[in-house]
Design a protein around this motif. Structure first.
Motif, PDB file in Angstrom:
ATOM      1  N   GLU A 175     -10.407  12.058 -10.899  1.00 22.42           N
ATOM      2  CA  GLU A 175     -10.537  11.234 -12.097  1.00 22.42           C
ATOM      3  C   GLU A 175      -9.604  10.029 -11.956  1.00 22.42           C
ATOM      4  O   GLU A 175      -8.532  10.122 -11.383  1.00 22.42           O
ATOM      5  CB  GLU A 175     -10.133  12.016 -13.348  1.00 22.42           C
ATOM      6  N   ARG A 176     -10.026   8.909 -12.507  1.00 24.91           N
ATOM      7  CA  ARG A 176      -9.146   7.750 -12.545  1.00 24.91           C
ATOM      8  C   ARG A 176      -8.166   7.905 -13.693  1.00 24.91           C
ATOM      9  O   ARG A 176      -8.464   8.553 -14.692  1.00 24.91           O
ATOM     10  CB  ARG A 176      -9.968   6.477 -12.746  1.00 24.91           C
ATOM     11  N   PRO A 177      -6.979   7.331 -13.591  1.00 28.86           N
ATOM     12  CA  PRO A 177      -6.049   7.396 -14.727  1.00 28.86           C
ATOM     13  C   PRO A 177      -6.650   6.675 -15.930  1.00 28.86           C
ATOM     14  O   PRO A 177      -7.361   5.675 -15.786  1.00 28.86           O
ATOM     15  CB  PRO A 177      -4.802   6.689 -14.202  1.00 28.86           C
ATOM     16  N   ALA A 178      -6.380   7.190 -17.108  1.00 31.00           N
ATOM     17  CA  ALA A 178      -6.967   6.611 -18.322  1.00 31.00           C
ATOM     18  C   ALA A 178      -6.411   5.219 -18.607  1.00 31.00           C
ATOM     19  O   ALA A 178      -7.083   4.388 -19.214  1.00 31.00           O
ATOM     20  CB  ALA A 178      -6.709   7.534 -19.509  1.00 31.00           C
ATOM     21  N   ASP A 225      -4.357   7.991 -24.728  1.00 29.51           N
ATOM     22  CA  ASP A 225      -4.611   9.066 -25.685  1.00 29.51           C
ATOM     23  C   ASP A 225      -3.718  10.252 -25.362  1.00 29.51           C
ATOM     24  O   ASP A 225      -2.755  10.127 -24.591  1.00 29.51           O
ATOM     25  CB  ASP A 225      -6.094   9.457 -25.674  1.00 29.51           C
ATOM     26  N   SER A 226      -4.019  11.400 -25.943  1.00 27.77           N
ATOM     27  CA  SER A 226      -3.163  12.574 -25.763  1.00 27.77           C
ATOM     28  C   SER A 226      -3.064  12.997 -24.301  1.00 27.77           C
ATOM     29  O   SER A 226      -2.031  13.522 -23.870  1.00 27.77           O
ATOM     30  CB  SER A 226      -3.681  13.732 -26.613  1.00 27.77           C
ATOM     31  N   GLU A 227      -4.114  12.743 -23.508  1.00 28.36           N
ATOM     32  CA  GLU A 227      -4.082  13.146 -22.102  1.00 28.36           C
ATOM     33  C   GLU A 227      -3.169  12.249 -21.274  1.00 28.36           C
ATOM     34  O   GLU A 227      -2.574  12.697 -20.305  1.00 28.36           O
ATOM     35  CB  GLU A 227      -5.500  13.137 -21.522  1.00 28.36           C
ATOM     36  N   GLY A 228      -3.069  10.985 -21.638  1.00 25.82           N
ATOM     37  CA  GLY A 228      -2.254  10.060 -20.855  1.00 25.82           C
ATOM     38  C   GLY A 228      -0.928   9.703 -21.499  1.00 25.82           C
ATOM     39  O   GLY A 228      -0.156   8.931 -20.932  1.00 25.82           O
ATOM     40  N   ALA A 229      -0.656  10.267 -22.683  1.00 25.59           N
ATOM     41  CA  ALA A 229       0.548   9.882 -23.425  1.00 25.59           C
ATOM     42  C   ALA A 229       1.825  10.202 -22.655  1.00 25.59           C
ATOM     43  O   ALA A 229       2.780   9.416 -22.650  1.00 25.59           O
ATOM     44  CB  ALA A 229       0.564  10.563 -24.789  1.00 25.59           C
ATOM     45  N   ASP A 230       1.873  11.346 -21.992  1.00 22.57           N
ATOM     46  CA  ASP A 230       3.082  11.728 -21.257  1.00 22.57           C
ATOM     47  C   ASP A 230       3.346  10.766 -20.102  1.00 22.57           C
ATOM     48  O   ASP A 230       4.482  10.338 -19.881  1.00 22.57           O
ATOM     49  CB  ASP A 230       2.950  13.162 -20.738  1.00 22.57           C
ATOM     50  N   ALA A 231       2.285  10.413 -19.364  1.00 21.31           N
ATOM     51  CA  ALA A 231       2.444   9.472 -18.253  1.00 21.31           C
ATOM     52  C   ALA A 231       2.866   8.098 -18.761  1.00 21.31           C
ATOM     53  O   ALA A 231       3.699   7.420 -18.149  1.00 21.31           O
ATOM     54  CB  ALA A 231       1.134   9.373 -17.459  1.00 21.31           C
ATOM     55  N   VAL A 236       0.851  -1.190   0.000  1.00 20.65           N
ATOM     56  CA  VAL A 236       0.000   0.000   0.000  1.00 20.65           C
ATOM     57  C   VAL A 236       0.885   1.239   0.000  1.00 20.65           C
ATOM     58  O   VAL A 236       1.704   1.424   0.909  1.00 20.65           O
ATOM     59  CB  VAL A 236      -0.934   0.028   1.227  1.00 20.65           C
ATOM     60  N   CYS A 237       0.733   2.065  -1.025  1.00 25.18           N
ATOM     61  CA  CYS A 237       1.473   3.323  -1.134  1.00 25.18           C
ATOM     62  C   CYS A 237       0.478   4.473  -0.986  1.00 25.18           C
ATOM     63  O   CYS A 237      -0.414   4.630  -1.819  1.00 25.18           O
ATOM     64  CB  CYS A 237       2.177   3.428  -2.485  1.00 25.18           C
ATOM     65  N   ALA A 238       0.629   5.243   0.069  1.00 22.71           N
ATOM     66  CA  ALA A 238      -0.299   6.346   0.332  1.00 22.71           C
ATOM     67  C   ALA A 238       0.236   7.640  -0.275  1.00 22.71           C
ATOM     68  O   ALA A 238       1.377   8.026  -0.029  1.00 22.71           O
ATOM     69  CB  ALA A 238      -0.514   6.520   1.834  1.00 22.71           C
ATOM     70  N   PHE A 239      -0.596   8.282  -1.074  1.00 21.40           N
ATOM     71  CA  PHE A 239      -0.289   9.588  -1.656  1.00 21.40           C
ATOM     72  C   PHE A 239      -1.430  10.526  -1.291  1.00 21.40           C
ATOM     73  O   PHE A 239      -2.557  10.348  -1.771  1.00 21.40           O
ATOM     74  CB  PHE A 239      -0.185   9.508  -3.187  1.00 21.40           C
ATOM     75  N   ARG A 240      -1.164  11.494  -0.440  1.00 22.40           N
ATOM     76  CA  ARG A 240      -2.205  12.456  -0.085  1.00 22.40           C
ATOM     77  C   ARG A 240      -2.401  13.440  -1.242  1.00 22.40           C
ATOM     78  O   ARG A 240      -1.463  14.148  -1.621  1.00 22.40           O
ATOM     79  CB  ARG A 240      -1.821  13.231   1.174  1.00 22.40           C
ATOM     80  N   PRO A 241      -3.625  13.530  -1.808  1.00 17.88           N
ATOM     81  CA  PRO A 241      -3.848  14.450  -2.936  1.00 17.88           C
ATOM     82  C   PRO A 241      -3.500  15.896  -2.626  1.00 17.88           C
ATOM     83  O   PRO A 241      -3.105  16.640  -3.522  1.00 17.88           O
ATOM     84  CB  PRO A 241      -5.352  14.277  -3.219  1.00 17.88           C
ATOM     85  N   SER A 242      -3.624  16.293  -1.355  1.00 14.19           N
ATOM     86  CA  SER A 242      -3.343  17.683  -0.998  1.00 14.19           C
ATOM     87  C   SER A 242      -1.856  18.014  -1.056  1.00 14.19           C
ATOM     88  O   SER A 242      -1.474  19.184  -1.058  1.00 14.19           O
ATOM     89  CB  SER A 242      -3.870  17.979   0.412  1.00 14.19           C
ATOM     90  N   GLN A 243      -0.995  16.993  -1.115  1.00 17.64           N
ATOM     91  CA  GLN A 243       0.450  17.229  -1.068  1.00 17.64           C
ATOM     92  C   GLN A 243       1.133  17.101  -2.430  1.00 17.64           C
ATOM     93  O   GLN A 243       2.317  17.414  -2.555  1.00 17.64           O
ATOM     94  CB  GLN A 243       1.107  16.252  -0.083  1.00 17.64           C
ATOM     95  N   TRP A 244       0.400  16.617  -3.418  1.00 19.97           N
ATOM     96  CA  TRP A 244       1.014  16.347  -4.721  1.00 19.97           C
ATOM     97  C   TRP A 244       0.298  17.124  -5.814  1.00 19.97           C
ATOM     98  O   TRP A 244      -0.907  17.352  -5.749  1.00 19.97           O
ATOM     99  CB  TRP A 244       0.946  14.852  -5.034  1.00 19.97           C
ATOM    100  N   ASP A 245       1.037  17.472  -6.848  1.00 20.85           N
ATOM    101  CA  ASP A 245       0.401  18.114  -7.995  1.00 20.85           C
ATOM    102  C   ASP A 245      -0.303  17.057  -8.842  1.00 20.85           C
ATOM    103  O   ASP A 245       0.047  15.868  -8.815  1.00 20.85           O
ATOM    104  CB  ASP A 245       1.434  18.874  -8.829  1.00 20.85           C
ATOM    105  N   GLY A 246      -1.303  17.501  -9.595  1.00 23.87           N
ATOM    106  CA  GLY A 246      -2.122  16.583 -10.389  1.00 23.87           C
ATOM    107  C   GLY A 246      -1.348  15.710 -11.354  1.00 23.87           C
ATOM    108  O   GLY A 246      -1.556  14.481 -11.398  1.00 23.87           O
ATOM    109  N   PRO A 247      -0.426  16.263 -12.176  1.00 26.77           N
ATOM    110  CA  PRO A 247       0.315  15.429 -13.122  1.00 26.77           C
ATOM    111  C   PRO A 247       1.119  14.318 -12.455  1.00 26.77           C
ATOM    112  O   PRO A 247       1.157  13.188 -12.952  1.00 26.77           O
ATOM    113  CB  PRO A 247       1.230  16.442 -13.828  1.00 26.77           C
ATOM    114  N   THR A 248       1.757  14.623 -11.319  1.00 28.09           N
ATOM    115  CA  THR A 248       2.536  13.584 -10.640  1.00 28.09           C
ATOM    116  C   THR A 248       1.627  12.478 -10.125  1.00 28.09           C
ATOM    117  O   THR A 248       1.952  11.287 -10.225  1.00 28.09           O
ATOM    118  CB  THR A 248       3.346  14.186  -9.476  1.00 28.09           C
ATOM    119  N   LEU A 249       0.473  12.860  -9.578  1.00 27.51           N
ATOM    120  CA  LEU A 249      -0.488  11.849  -9.122  1.00 27.51           C
ATOM    121  C   LEU A 249      -0.934  10.955 -10.268  1.00 27.51           C
ATOM    122  O   LEU A 249      -1.093   9.742 -10.108  1.00 27.51           O
ATOM    123  CB  LEU A 249      -1.701  12.521  -8.475  1.00 27.51           C
TER     124      LEU A 249
END
Length: 268
Positions: free
Chosen positions: A167-170, A188-194, A138-151
């Motif tokens: 949103e769930r990852p594509a 797609d174009s939104e998830g291509a970088d990740a 289990v890896c906990a990532f608090r949304p309040s501490q991370w930027d959206g792209p990294t999450l």
């Protein structure tokens, strides 16, 4: 066979799960963590906490079983050494008669000294470990501490997810065996970088990488470019894609990637 899924609570965890947990808020109660630890005792799993106890979602020290292991990342030189220590604890747990290990770690930007690609590589290595050892991670990532792209980058390399998400990852990419990675969803174009970041990470693991596209619904031009770009990131690397549906294979051919000069092979 592992499959991507969303968990409602820790009651849904299974052996081999690698969960990206997003606690509801910055002051989330440790009740869920305590339940996760208690279930470890119930099922005969050894608890491995990465980080000081107080730093992992407020988990009190007296709630941790005496047989638990606490690995302080500040005392380990690098992420490879830390993962090696986790693997060693898993082997020790089996010799001691435990069913498996339950790993709990809370990721924080202050402790993540590496860039997004290194962070993603660490998570992919943890996923390999969970898959091959039947550990629960289990890896906990608090949304309040991370930027959206990294999450989005880290969520995409966890096959399982729990908690509040806008949103769930594509797509999701996760271990399906030695140097084999299953990809599902849509690239797609939104998830291509990740996706490119995840692929660049695994290209550093082995000269040949196998991708399973059995559960991939669609990959557009941006996604295909991201795949080829990652394959060319390092010399003498090769990607073999298996299980792609007819639509994906046709799009690949129409885009001109089915040629000898492309280090990605779309198997029939």
């Amino acid at each position: 066979m592992r499959a991507a899924r969303t968990l409602a609570t820790f009651d849904d965890v299974e052996l081999g799960d690698h969960i990206c947990w997003h606690p509801d808020s910055a002051d989330a109660s440790p009740a869920d963590v305590l339940a996760y630890v208690a279930d470890g005792a119930l099922y005969g799993d050894k608890i491995v906490v990465v980080g000081s106890v107080d730093a992992v979602l407020g988990l009190p020290r007296d709630a941790v079983p005496g047989a638990a292991v606490i690995l302080d990342p500040r005392r380990v030189l690098d992420s490879d050494s830390l993962l090696a220590a986790v693997r060693q604890e898993a082997r020790t747990a089996l010799r001691e008669g435990f069913r498996s290990v339950r790993v709990l770690t809370e990721r924080a930007p202050a402790g993540a000294r590496d860039g997004a690609e290194d962070l993603v590589a660490q998570e992919l290595r943890l996923d390999e470990f969970a898959s091959e050892s039947n550990a629960i991670v289990v890896c906990a990532f608090r949304p309040s501490q991370w930027d959206g792209p990294t999450l989005e980058h880290v969520a995409g390399v966890h096959p399982h997810e729990m908690g509040i998400r806008a949103e769930r990852p594509a797509f999701r990419m996760y271990s399906a065996g030695a140097d084999v990675w299953s990809v599902d969803g849509v690239i797609d174009s939104e998830g291509a970088d990740a996706f490119n970041t995840a692929m660049r990470a695994v290209m550093g693991f082995s000269p040949k990488v196998n991708l399973r596209f059995d559960s991939l619904e669609m990959i557009d031009a941006a996604g295909m470019h991201a795949l080829v770009d990652a394959a060319r990131h390092l010399p003498d690397r090769r990607v073999v894609v298996e299980g792609a549906n007819e639509t994906v294979r046709l799009c690949w051919e129409l885009a001109g990637y089915a040629s000898a000069g492309v280090p990605v092979v779309m198997a029939a």
